[in-house]
Design an enzyme around this catalytic site. Structure first.
Site, PDB file in Angstrom:
ATOM      1  N   LYS A   1       0.861  -1.206   0.000  1.00 56.96           N
ATOM      2  CA  LYS A   1       0.000   0.000   0.000  1.00 56.96           C
ATOM      3  C   LYS A   1       0.883   1.238   0.000  1.00 56.96           C
ATOM      4  O   LYS A   1       0.771   2.104   0.867  1.00 56.96           O
ATOM      5  CB  LYS A   1      -0.919   0.024   1.225  1.00 56.96           C
ATOM      6  N   HIS A   2       1.789   1.274  -0.929  1.00 54.26           N
ATOM      7  CA  HIS A   2       2.631   2.448  -1.085  1.00 54.26           C
ATOM      8  C   HIS A   2       3.289   2.408  -2.467  1.00 54.26           C
ATOM      9  O   HIS A   2       3.210   1.399  -3.180  1.00 54.26           O
ATOM     10  CB  HIS A   2       3.700   2.504   0.022  1.00 54.26           C
TER      11      HIS A   2
END
Ligand code: T46
Length: 132
Positions: free
Chosen positions: A49-50
């Site tokens: 999630k980045h």
């Protein structure tokens, strides 16, 4: 998807089993500055999630399997990592999420840079703004 690709490694095999050798700037398109591995990931957790502004990486499932969702701000793609002969190259400014880890999954990551939290983008809206 641009800035991502599957790299197929040569597997040497004989009656004893298999061996994969990986060389920087040959199999991997960068100099490897860091190696880490992710294991014992609990069921139903999503990692990643980045995106990264500087870092290129190659992800290899050396045991088990997992899925990786890739997002360049315009399109999304899901890759299932399961082959021992398979690496997933992820370039800069690609949002990634890893999930559906099998219990025995060991995800090995080869990285082009040392760890630097400052080059992570961990906010999806900020990623969308930056990637345009
Ligand atoms: C990525 C995906 C595939 C360190 O201290 N050194 C390191 O080299 C790394 C990678 C992490 N850490 C620390 C930072 C956090 O306290 O380990 C902890 C877990 O890291 P993070 O939450 O970033 O882990 P993932 O699985 O969400 O993401 C990792 C990488 O950080 C990232 O670069 O692309 O794996």
């Amino acid at each position: 998807m641009k800035s991502t690709k599957i790299i197929n490694f040569d597997i040497k095999g004989d009656e004893r089993g298999s061996l994969a050798a990986i060389e920087q700037l040959k199999d991997i398109p960068f100099e490897i500055k860091r190696v880490y591995y992710i294991f014992d990931t609990q069921e139903n957790f999503v990692r990643g999630k980045h995106a990264h502004t500087q870092l290129e990486q190659v992800l290899i499932c050396v045991s088990g399997n997992c899925k990786v969702k890739l997002d360049n701000g315009k399109e999304q793609e899901i890759i299932e990592l399961k082959g021992r002969n398979q690496g997933l190259f992820i370039g800069i400014m690609i949002w990634r999420e890893m999930y559906d880890f099998s219990k025995d999954c060991v995800l090995l990551v080869l990285a082009s840079e040392y760890y630097d939290e400052k080059e992570y983008i961990r906010d999806y809206n900020e990623f969308l703004k930056e990637v345009k």
